[in-house]
Every structure is written in C-alpha cells, then in structure tokens.
Design a protein around this motif. Structure first.
Motif, PDB file in Angstrom:
ATOM      1  N   SER A  58      26.667 -19.746  -6.025  1.00  0.00           N
ATOM      2  CA  SER A  58      27.005 -18.316  -6.045  1.00  0.00           C
ATOM      3  C   SER A  58      27.949 -18.043  -7.205  1.00  0.00           C
ATOM      4  O   SER A  58      28.716 -18.922  -7.606  1.00  0.00           O
ATOM      5  CB  SER A  58      27.754 -17.938  -4.759  1.00  0.00           C
ATOM      6  N   ARG A 110      22.986 -16.505  -6.363  1.00  0.00           N
ATOM      7  CA  ARG A 110      23.542 -15.408  -5.535  1.00  0.00           C
ATOM      8  C   ARG A 110      24.698 -14.776  -6.297  1.00  0.00           C
ATOM      9  O   ARG A 110      25.545 -15.488  -6.854  1.00  0.00           O
ATOM     10  CB  ARG A 110      24.035 -15.943  -4.200  1.00  0.00           C
ATOM     11  N   CYS A 112      27.981 -12.347  -6.040  1.00  0.00           N
ATOM     12  CA  CYS A 112      28.925 -11.846  -5.031  1.00  0.00           C
ATOM     13  C   CYS A 112      29.920 -10.906  -5.696  1.00  0.00           C
ATOM     14  O   CYS A 112      30.688 -11.326  -6.569  1.00  0.00           O
ATOM     15  CB  CYS A 112      29.707 -13.007  -4.414  1.00  0.00           C
ATOM     16  N   GLU A 141      20.011 -13.213  -4.976  1.00  0.00           N
ATOM     17  CA  GLU A 141      20.543 -12.773  -3.686  1.00  0.00           C
ATOM     18  C   GLU A 141      21.822 -11.984  -3.957  1.00  0.00           C
ATOM     19  O   GLU A 141      22.526 -12.242  -4.943  1.00  0.00           O
ATOM     20  CB  GLU A 141      20.900 -13.978  -2.819  1.00  0.00           C
ATOM     21  N   CYS A 143      25.578 -10.443  -2.489  1.00  0.00           N
ATOM     22  CA  CYS A 143      26.664 -10.519  -1.510  1.00  0.00           C
ATOM     23  C   CYS A 143      27.734  -9.554  -1.990  1.00  0.00           C
ATOM     24  O   CYS A 143      27.924  -9.388  -3.198  1.00  0.00           O
ATOM     25  CB  CYS A 143      27.220 -11.938  -1.454  1.00  0.00           C
ATOM     26  N   THR A 145      31.808  -7.838  -0.966  1.00  0.00           N
ATOM     27  CA  THR A 145      32.986  -7.894  -0.091  1.00  0.00           C
ATOM     28  C   THR A 145      33.908  -6.748  -0.481  1.00  0.00           C
ATOM     29  O   THR A 145      34.412  -6.687  -1.610  1.00  0.00           O
ATOM     30  CB  THR A 145      33.649  -9.297  -0.125  1.00  0.00           C
ATOM     31  N   ASP A 163      21.962  -8.731   0.992  1.00  0.00           N
ATOM     32  CA  ASP A 163      21.654  -9.943   1.764  1.00  0.00           C
ATOM     33  C   ASP A 163      22.847 -10.382   2.614  1.00  0.00           C
ATOM     34  O   ASP A 163      22.680 -10.698   3.782  1.00  0.00           O
ATOM     35  CB  ASP A 163      21.270 -11.081   0.797  1.00  0.00           C
ATOM     36  N   TYR A 164      24.053 -10.459   2.006  1.00  0.00           N
ATOM     37  CA  TYR A 164      25.241 -10.984   2.706  1.00  0.00           C
ATOM     38  C   TYR A 164      26.424 -10.035   2.555  1.00  0.00           C
ATOM     39  O   TYR A 164      26.618  -9.443   1.492  1.00  0.00           O
ATOM     40  CB  TYR A 164      25.686 -12.329   2.104  1.00  0.00           C
ATOM     41  N   TYR A 165      27.251  -9.962   3.593  1.00  0.00           N
ATOM     42  CA  TYR A 165      28.549  -9.294   3.468  1.00  0.00           C
ATOM     43  C   TYR A 165      29.624 -10.335   3.745  1.00  0.00           C
ATOM     44  O   TYR A 165      29.595 -11.008   4.773  1.00  0.00           O
ATOM     45  CB  TYR A 165      28.677  -8.130   4.459  1.00  0.00           C
ATOM     46  N   ASN A 166      30.574 -10.480   2.820  1.00  0.00           N
ATOM     47  CA  ASN A 166      31.678 -11.432   3.015  1.00  0.00           C
ATOM     48  C   ASN A 166      32.897 -10.717   3.585  1.00  0.00           C
ATOM     49  O   ASN A 166      33.356  -9.706   3.049  1.00  0.00           O
ATOM     50  CB  ASN A 166      32.052 -12.112   1.691  1.00  0.00           C
ATOM     51  N   CYS A 203      28.857 -13.570   5.978  1.00  0.00           N
ATOM     52  CA  CYS A 203      29.585 -14.638   5.300  1.00  0.00           C
ATOM     53  C   CYS A 203      31.034 -14.506   5.747  1.00  0.00           C
ATOM     54  O   CYS A 203      31.685 -13.498   5.450  1.00  0.00           O
ATOM     55  CB  CYS A 203      29.465 -14.458   3.784  1.00  0.00           C
ATOM     56  N   SER A 233      26.931 -18.004   6.396  1.00  0.00           N
ATOM     57  CA  SER A 233      27.671 -18.596   5.285  1.00  0.00           C
ATOM     58  C   SER A 233      29.155 -18.674   5.678  1.00  0.00           C
ATOM     59  O   SER A 233      29.712 -17.691   6.166  1.00  0.00           O
ATOM     60  CB  SER A 233      27.459 -17.702   4.058  1.00  0.00           C
TER      61      SER A 233
END
Ligand code: SAM
Ligand code: DTB
Ligand code: SF4
Length: 334
Positions: A58, A110, A112, A141, A143, A145, A163-166, A203, A233
């Motif tokens: 990432s 990925r 982020c 991907e 991500c 935050t 795809d992802y939230y941290n 995440c 994650s």
C-alpha cells in the motif's frame, strides 16, 4: 500446546476450540507461549490462509495535512501538539491522481489517502468521491482515512467504489483516554459499524509504544477480533515519536514484544491482512523478517508515510530480494 484455545475464525483441527469467541484470558495464554511455539503456531495459521511469501503493498498520501482539532497524543498533525508542522488545505483531485499513478508505477497496488480531520465536512464529499473514483479508474485498490464518518457519508464513499476505510482503535478501551480525550473508544467503534454497514471493508488496528501494557495490546486485538466481522486489514504501527507531541519521549517497544503482538494478531484474525505499518525505519531487517514469519503480510511502501519517513523503494526491494518475498497480486476489483 495442542490443547490451546483458538479464535472463532480458525477452523484448524490441530487445536481445540475452547470458546466460541476470543477471550482476553485465551489470548494471554497464546501471547505468553514460548516464543518458538508462538511463532510456529502463527506461521502455521498464516500458511493455511495466505501465500507466506506474498506481501500486500500500500502507499499513503496525506491529502490534508495538519491543524487537526483532535488531541491524539502521538500525532504530528494535532493542533494540540506543538510539532511545527505546516497545515495545508485539501489537495486538488488531479494532484492526488498524479501521485497515485507514480505510486502504481513503483509497485503499490493500494492507494491510501489520509486527512487530518475529526470528520469530513459534507462540502468535502464531492472531492473525496472524485479521488476514490479516479484512483479506482487507475486499477488500484482504494483506502481512505478521514476520521469519524456518518452512515450517509459511508454510503457515498461506498457508492464511489471505496474498497477500505482505515479507522484505528489505536489501543485498549482502558488506556484510550490516556492518549485521546476529544473522542471516545465508542465513537471509534460507531464509525467502524457505519463503514461496515455501508459494505466497505474495514482497516483497523493500533499503535504499540505509547506507554500501554502488554495486556492493553492484547485487549486491543481481542476487541478487533470480536467485532461482528473482524477487520479485513489490521495495521500494527510502532510509535514514531514526534518531537513536540505528548509522546515525543516515549520509550521504544521491545522488538520481541512487538513480534509477539503481530503473531497474536495473525492467530486471532487468521484471514485478515496484518500490516507492518509505521515505524519500519527503526526496525532491523531481522525484526521485519520475524514479523513476516509471524504473519505480517502487508506494508506501506514509498519514501514517506503521511508526515514521516518510510524505508523507501531501494531498501524494501533489497529486503524483499534477501527474503524471497514478492508483491501480493491484486484481487479483481468489484
Ligand atoms: N485523522 C484520521 C484518524 O485519526 O482516523 C486519519 C489519519 S491518522 C494519522 C491514522 C492513524 O495513523 C492513527 O489512528 C494512528 O494509528 C496512526 N499514527 C498517527 N501518528 C502516528 C505515529 N506518530 N506513530 C505511529 N502511528 C501513528
Ligand atoms: C495506519 O494505521 N498507519 C498509517 C495509516 N493507518 C493512515 C499512518 C501512519 C502515520 C505515521 C505518522 C505520520 O507519517 O505522520
Ligand atoms: Fe487528527 Fe488523525 Fe492525527 Fe488524531 S491521528 S490528531 S484525528 S490526524
């Protein structure tokens, strides 16, 4: 060793499933195994769930730096910490996409994006949606935050294809208020629930080295493992002490304790990606190798994290060559 309890996700027949959920007591027993037994067991779980030589890569970008109203004691970006960091406004979408392309060329799969906010304002959402859509269109991907998120904001980002939230729990529930007072542990869990309910992958992890006890670290992992669905994650950060922040003089974490924590994360959350996150510049290659053996299978690549240094491409490619590691292939995007 064969009769130890295991997590609800681990379908191994080697070990008894003493409890339906992970308890602190069971996690402590695992954490305190002789080091070789702990690592052997974590590595076995790792191999059953992943290619042990593949590491997810990432890359981070700070899309809005500094001036944050939250008082996180570890952070360079909190307005409460006189760290000398210059605050900036939300970055232009085109610049974010240019940086994402560069990261992709260097091997990141990925991207982020991090903002120093308590929460995004509704007026920021269009730009954030454009960033997510643009990065996805590159075939990476995504991500992001951004602090606390409402159900509506989560739905918007999900629709954009995020795809992802941290959103890290950071430490145990017990120790949380020693580190942050401007929001609660429950606030963190509420955001994680909003993100999960919107269909975005979660995440969430924490930081070691903030003066917490080993029990706090175990408790943090038990909280994550016992979420209705554990995070896909799990970033394990080693505190980067920031001069001027409340934790600027914190004592370093014992490397063996750090590796034990990574191993416990792997055992409690067998199918999650465990990320060896911040702090790799002060870890030896040998320590990182043991973390990978213990089940870490994701890193941040590139020269910088958000505001601090990261090992960078030359060091990481040499390390990957020495250890025979390769980049984890990207799963087909939705
Ligand atoms: N403002 C958002 C939030 O707090 O959710 C996103 C950015 S914040 C920098 C993301 C995470 O980075 C934090 O939750 C913390 O776990 C980690 N982090 C921040 N500063 C760190 C430091 N000095 N050392 C290690 N990890 C750090
Ligand atoms: C996470 O757990 N670690 C990353 C990411 N999530 C956003 C951030 C690390 C930040 C390290 C300190 C800095 O660069 O400011
Ligand atoms: Fe703000 Fe996030 Fe830093 Fe806390 S960790 S001060 S919320 S940027």
């Amino acid at each position: 060793m064969d009769q130890l309890p295991i997590s609800k996700q681990d379908d191994s027949t080697h070990f008894s499933t003493a409890t339906p959920t992970t308890t602190i007591e069971n996690a402590q027993i695992i954490y305190n195994l002789p080091f070789n037994d702990l690592l052997f067991r974590a590595h076995e779980v790792h191999r059953r769930n992943f290619d042990p030589n593949a590491i997810q890569m990432s890359q981070l970008l700070s899309i809005k730096t500094g001036g944050c109203p939250e008082d996180c004691g570890y952070c360079s970006q909190s307005a409460h910490n006189p760290t000398g960091l210059k605050a900036s406004k939300l970055m232009e979408v085109e610049r974010v996409l240019t940086e994402a392309r560069k990261a992709q060329e260097k091997g990141a799969t990925r991207y982020c994006m991090g903002a120093a906010w308590r929460n995004p304002k509704d007026r920021d959402m269009d730009a954030l949606v454009a960033m997510v859509e643009g990065v996805r269109a590159l075939g990476m991907e995504t991500c992001i935050t951004l602090g606390m998120l409402t159900a509506e904001q989560s739905a918007k980002l999900a629709e954009a294809g995020l795809d992802y939230y941290n959103h890290n729990v950071d430490t145990s529930e017990r120790y949380y208020s020693q580190i942050i007072t401007t929001r609660t542990f429950q606030d963190r869990l509420d955001t994680l629930a909003n993100v999960r309910n919107a269909g975005i992958k979660v995440c969430s992890g924490g930081i070691l080295g903030m003066g917490e006890t080993i029990e706090d670290r175990i408790s943090m992992l038990v909280t994550l493992a016992n979420l209705p669905t554990p995070p896909e994650s799990v970033p394990i950060n080693m505190l980067i002490p920031i001069p001027g922040s409340k934790l600027g003089d914190a004592a370093p974490v014992d490397p063996i304790d750090f590796i034990r924590t990574v191993a416990l994360a792997r055992i409690l959350m067998p199918s999650s990606h465990v990320r060896l996150s911040a702090g790799r510049t002060s870890m030896s290659d040998e320590m990182q190798a043991l973390c990978f053996f213990a089940g870490a299978n994701s890193i941040f690549v590139g020269e910088t994290l958000l505001t601090t240094e990261n090992p960078g491409e030359d060091h990481d490619s040499a390390l990957f060559r020495k250890l025979g590691l390769k980049s984890m292939p990207l799963e087909p995007l939705r």
